[in-house]
Design an enzyme around this catalytic site. Structure first.
Site, PDB file in Angstrom:
ATOM      1  N   CYS A 120       0.834  -1.199   0.000  1.00 18.72           N
ATOM      2  CA  CYS A 120       0.000   0.000   0.000  1.00 18.72           C
ATOM      3  C   CYS A 120       0.865   1.243   0.000  1.00 18.72           C
ATOM      4  CB  CYS A 120      -1.008  -0.032   1.148  1.00 18.72           C
ATOM      5  SG  CYS A 120      -0.415   0.734   2.641  1.00 18.72           S
ATOM      6  N   ASP A 504      35.498  15.715 -39.277  1.00 16.55           N
ATOM      7  CA  ASP A 504      36.771  15.734 -38.604  1.00 16.55           C
ATOM      8  C   ASP A 504      37.725  14.894 -39.446  1.00 16.55           C
ATOM      9  OD1 ASP A 504      38.280  16.396 -36.373  1.00 16.55           O
ATOM     10  OD2 ASP A 504      37.978  14.418 -35.509  1.00 16.55           O
TER      11      ASP A 504
HETATM   12  N1  LIG Z   1      49.443  15.113 -27.435  1.00 12.14           N
HETATM   13  C1  LIG Z   1      49.983  15.411 -28.636  1.00 12.14           C
HETATM   14  N2  LIG Z   1      51.053  14.749 -29.070  1.00 12.14           N
HETATM   15  C2  LIG Z   1      51.574  15.027 -30.279  1.00 12.14           C
HETATM   16  N3  LIG Z   1      51.098  15.953 -31.093  1.00 12.14           N
HETATM   17  C3  LIG Z   1      50.049  16.665 -30.716  1.00 12.14           C
HETATM   18  C4  LIG Z   1      49.408  16.429 -29.465  1.00 12.14           C
HETATM   19  N4  LIG Z   1      48.374  17.274 -29.344  1.00 12.14           N
HETATM   20  C5  LIG Z   1      48.357  17.994 -30.482  1.00 12.14           C
HETATM   21  N5  LIG Z   1      49.357  17.651 -31.306  1.00 12.14           N
HETATM   22  C6  LIG Z   1      49.645  18.223 -32.612  1.00 12.14           C
HETATM   23  O1  LIG Z   1      48.726  19.250 -32.857  1.00 12.14           O
HETATM   24  C7  LIG Z   1      47.908  18.959 -33.980  1.00 12.14           C
HETATM   25  C8  LIG Z   1      46.497  19.374 -33.711  1.00 12.14           C
HETATM   26  O2  LIG Z   1      45.975  18.604 -32.676  1.00 12.14           O
HETATM   27  P1  LIG Z   1      44.423  18.490 -32.395  1.00 12.14           P
HETATM   28  O3  LIG Z   1      44.281  17.528 -31.311  1.00 12.14           O
HETATM   29  O4  LIG Z   1      43.862  19.867 -32.233  1.00 12.14           O
HETATM   30  O5  LIG Z   1      43.851  17.937 -33.754  1.00 12.14           O
HETATM   31  P2  LIG Z   1      43.699  16.426 -34.175  1.00 12.14           P
HETATM   32  O6  LIG Z   1      42.690  15.826 -33.293  1.00 12.14           O
HETATM   33  O7  LIG Z   1      45.001  15.766 -34.277  1.00 12.14           O
HETATM   34  O8  LIG Z   1      43.168  16.499 -35.658  1.00 12.14           O
HETATM   35  P3  LIG Z   1      41.651  16.452 -36.112  1.00 12.14           P
HETATM   36  O9  LIG Z   1      41.152  17.803 -35.840  1.00 12.14           O
HETATM   37  O10 LIG Z   1      41.722  16.148 -37.567  1.00 12.14           O
HETATM   38  O11 LIG Z   1      41.020  15.386 -35.331  1.00 12.14           O
HETATM   39  C9  LIG Z   1      48.087  17.480 -34.223  1.00 12.14           C
HETATM   40  O12 LIG Z   1      47.951  17.156 -35.574  1.00 12.14           O
HETATM   41  C10 LIG Z   1      49.487  17.234 -33.734  1.00 12.14           C
HETATM   42  O13 LIG Z   1      50.411  17.570 -34.737  1.00 12.14           O
END
Ligand SMILES: Nc1ncnc2c1ncn2[C@@H]1O[C@H](COP(=O)(O)OP(=O)(O)OP(=O)(O)O)[C@@H](O)[C@H]1O
Ligand SMILES: [Zn+2]
Length: 812
Positions: A120, A504
């Site tokens: 209830c 992307d």
């Molecule tokens: N943790 C990391 N280690 C190595 N390179 C990095 C890292 N973070 C960013 N970068 C560099 O910066 C760039 C841009 O990174 P971001 O994460 O913004 O884009 P993404 O995810 O690689 O590419 P998308 O936009 O096509 O997914 C990468 O392509 C890389 O060259």
């Protein structure tokens, strides 16, 4: 049954909030959700009645009727379930509490407890109050009829819940999990109703035949007519009466008036026939609707009921529903995978069609995820379960589709509004047709009343209103069957309007698993620099870093990295052996003023080959370049070409550099590229397209592009099967990562859109023709019933057609 977020005795709501499958929906603590089951609710006019009654209650915040499931979902505060039931039953329809529950909130477990003494509302209140103060209880649902209490609680909290129940003197026993499974509401039709229908039909035909020889007003004809109405029409009269009492003109009310009217003007056999035909048509319509509903549940039928689990001395077959997370389960070749899990031994290939819609075998070895319902085609594997049976990926897909049905698509809203005006207007015209000609022009009363009755039958908007949900459900189900999970009729309908699709790069157009291709040492040796770069890279889960880490493997002993930091859109930094190092892209090098024309030349050369180059910088000096390449997905080019052919403009958005982006874009056939974007720039790009009037879709992985996905008109997540968040947050989740599914979605969306409008045109067209015929005296009651029900059937069947929308739509 209701779900209540916790409110404590002292009136302090717990801080806890939890999201719902509906996008962005978060309940405040204190809100209850009850799902009412209304088995007789098959037409929107009926759901409207229930809705109207519930709205009168103070405290009801949201009402969502779901015609397909014959349920009404109510959100409310400060009311009891009994009050809800009383209000809803005022409509005259049978209303029960629905046994099926709301989805389990993330990170919570659901337990079903049988509380023998709970029958209830006082006990319900007692339990509610006590458990509201227990830690880790997110929601409770009560089913007093079955004495079942369902609690969503934090893992491991069950003993505390049981103890709390003991404390208030009720106690309880835990039922095996899986009781809260998705269950189809039992069909309400009994064999006896078929017999009544058949007998009613015989009586109606007999009345017609008898009237042919002895005339309409013979006592035999009258008797047979009353018999037909008694056999086939009492339900209609009952429902009609409840509706009229509320000044609601539903189909039952209209039919009751029409049949009664026919009797009053002495058209006995016709009254019998109309009543009978209406009952038949209603049955057929209910059957077709059941079919649409079952199609969704059919997805679930693909799971196996049993699982072979590891026990002390071997293997044992047990019901899958009771298997706990973390159990070791075996799958033999040819068997269906019983539960979601992760392979711990063996390797095999699996047909994942139930999840992804693609029957191409997928290789599985240790560590790979397995999904309940998929078919083991290769060797024997053992796996550890990662979700209970009722929360498997497949179960979640089914729930998402069911939830999507309940949210109204724009066309549906339009149609519903239209219907609320249509019926009273036609009713008004019918009244005028009955009264005006005889009063004004001395017309024959019987003739004009008859014409008005014909119009009443046509006044029902059922065909129109039922067509949209059936179409949308068929579309949603057809999509789910091919691995496209659409989170609402809105998105299915909006898909056809998309003009721009932002994609992307990494992980969407490319595979997202780059591998290292070049090392250019600018100082020292390659190995020296790789050792440092790998130490930094291993700390990051960015695909570019992961490629460097993977290449290094375990060739070098691990190095300690201090003060590690990721620099958004650029790279990473950390201190190794007292020296500060950075690893990142060209932009990072520029930021540090560590660039030189020579370095730039080398970077450009690598990037123009479509590779992503990053630089290791130590002590402000560029030490080495690492280039990684990410393969374009095999079907990206094809998908882009088809999207373009469909008139959708593909745009690549990427954080990567311009050269690499353009090289990849060339490979897949995309003309417009936006590169070197920081995550917030992706969002701005979407907004910019929208401000130009474009309807924008965005495809991403949901990790750093979540804001852009949320801003886009439709956010798509790829490869959603393995990631819970993608299923829950994206508007459209593609279960695998085949970009051609985007094309499949667009095609299906366009097909749905055209079926919706075909149906509206069909339903209104038929009505318009009959309205004219009725005024002119060319239509009979029979024809009107046929036309009305024929229209309903046509639109329902037309909607169901989408279920058979070509499975290879994405490959044509
Ligand atoms: N943790 C990391 N280690 C190595 N390179 C990095 C890292 N973070 C960013 N970068 C560099 O910066 C760039 C841009 O990174 P971001 O994460 O913004 O884009 P993404 O995810 O690689 O590419 P998308 O936009 O096509 O997914 C990468 O392509 C890389 O060259
Ligand atoms: Zn530079």
């Amino acid at each position: 049954m209701s779900t209540t977020a916790s409110t404590c005795q002292h009136g302090q709501p717990h801080a806890q909030k939890y999201g719902d499958a509906h996008k962005g929906h978060v309940y405040e603590a204190g809100t209850s959700i009850t799902v009412l089951s209304v088995p007789d609710m098959c037409c929107p006019t009926e759901s409207g009645m229930v809705e109207k009654d519930l709205r009168r209650l103070h405290g009801v915040t949201s009402i969502t009727p779901d015609l397909m499931r014959r349920q009404v979902r109510v959100e409310y505060t400060g009311l009891t379930e009994a009050e809800l039931l009383t209000a809803a039953r005022h409509s005259g329809l049978a209303v029960e509490l629905q046994a099926e529950a709301v989805p389990v909130p993330r990170n919570f477990e659901r337990s079903v407890i049988l509380v023998e003494q709970m029958d209830c509302p006082t006990e319900e209140a007692l339990i509610r109050k006590r458990l509201a103060c227990a830690d880790g209880v997110a929601a409770m649902t009560f089913n007093l009829m079955q004495r079942r209490l369902t609690v969503d609680h934090a893992p491991g909290q069950l003993p505390d819940v049981l103890k709390a129940l003991q404390e208030i003197g009720l106690g309880g026993t835990v039922e095996p999990s899986g009781t809260a499974q998705v269950q189809p509401p039992a069909s309400q039709r009994h064999a006896s109703s078929y017999w009544k229908l058949i007998l009613g039909g015989v009586a109606a035909v007999a009345a017609e035949a008898l009237a042919f020889s002895v005339g309409d007003a013979h006592w035999g004809v009258i008797g047979l007519t009353l018999l037909t109405i008694a056999l086939t029409g009492l339900g209609t009269y009952r429902k009609g009466w409840f509706a009229v009492r509320q000044l609601n003109l539903n189909i039952h009310a209209l039919m009751s008036v029409a049949v009664t009217g026919a009797v009053f003007i002495g058209r006995w056999p016709e009254a019998a026939m109309v009543m009978f035909l209406f009952a038949v048509a209603e049955m057929i319509e209910a059957k077709s609707l059941d079919r649409a509903r079952r199609a969704v549940e059919g997805l679930m039928a693909m799971t196996s009921d049993t699982a072979t689990v590891k026990v002390a001395d071997g293997w044992e077959i047990v019901p899958a529903a009771g298997v706990a997370i973390g159990t070791l389960v075996r799958a033999r070749p040819g068997e269906r995978i019983a539960l979601d899990g992760q392979v711990v031994s063996g390797s095999t290939t699996v047909d994942q069609a139930p999840i992804t819609g693609e029957s191409i075998p997928v290789d599985k070895s240790i560590g790979d995820p397995l999904f309940a319902g998929t078919i083991n085609q290769g060797g024997e594997v053992a796996y550890r379960t990662t979700a209970p049976a009722n929360d498997s990926t497949l179960a979640r897909i089914v729930r998402a589709v069911q939830d999507a049905q309940a949210s109204k698509a724009p066309t549906q809203r339009f149609v519903d509004t239209f219907a609320t005006y249509y019926t009273p207007i036609v009713f008004g015209i019918a009244m005028a047709v009955a009264a005006l000609p005889p009063l004004v022009a001395g017309g024959d009363w019987l003739t004009w009343v008859y014409r008005a009755l014909v119009m009443l039958v046509i006044a029902c908007p059922c065909a129109l209103v039922i067509s949209t949900p059936v179409t949308v459900v068929s579309g949603l189900t057809a999509a789910a069957r091919r691995g496209i999970l659409i989170k609402g009729g809105l998105f299915l309908e909006q898909g056809h309007r998309l003009t721009v699709l932002a994609l992307d790069k990494t992980g969407t157009l490319t595979q997202g698993r780059p591998s290292l291709t070049d090392i250019v040492a600018l100082h020292g040796t390659q190995d020296e620099q790789l050792r440092l770069a790998a130490a930094l890279a291993r700390r990051s889960d960015h695909p570019v870093s992961m490629a460097v880490g993977a290449y290094a493997g375990d060739r070098f002993p691990p190095l300690d990295v201090a003060s590690f930091k990721a620099i958004n859109g650029r790279g990473v930094e950390g201190v190794i052996e007292g020296v500060s190092y950075l690893l990142g892209n060209h932009r990072l090098v520029e930021d540090l003023n560590a660039c030189s024309p020579a370095l730039e030349l080398k970077l450009n050369a690598l990037e123009e080959q479509g590779k992503t180059a990053i630089v290791l910088i130590g002590d402000g000096q560029a030490l080495a370049i690492f280039a990684v390449a990410d393969a374009v997905r095999p079907h990206s080019r094809e998908a882009i070409a088809e999207l373009t052919a469909l008139g959708i403009e593909p745009v690549m958005l990427t954080g990567d550099n311009r050269h690499t982006a353009q090289a990849i874009a060339r490979q897949v056939g995309i003309a417009e590229v936006r590169s070197e974007l920081l995550p917030e720039h992706k969002l701005e790009a979407i907004k910019e397209f929208q401000s130009r009037g474009a309807v924008v879709g965005m495809v991403g992985d949901g990790i750093n592009d979540a804001p852009a996905l949320a801003t886009a008109d439709i956010g798509f997540a790829m490869g959603a099967a393995g990631t819970d968040t993608a299923i829950e947050t994206a508007d459209v989740a593609l279960m695998d990562d085949d970009p051609r599914k985007l094309v499949g979605f667009i095609r299906l969306s366009r097909a749905t859109h055209s079926v919706l409008w075909q149906n509206i045109a069909l339903a209104l067209g038929i009505k318009a023709v009959f309205l004219a015929l009725a005024v002119l005296g060319q239509a009979t009651l029979w024809m009107a019933v046929f036309a009305d029900m024929g229209a309903s059937l046509l639109v329902v069947l037309n909607g169901l057609r989408l279920l058979r929308h070509p499975a290879n739509a994405c490959k044509q």
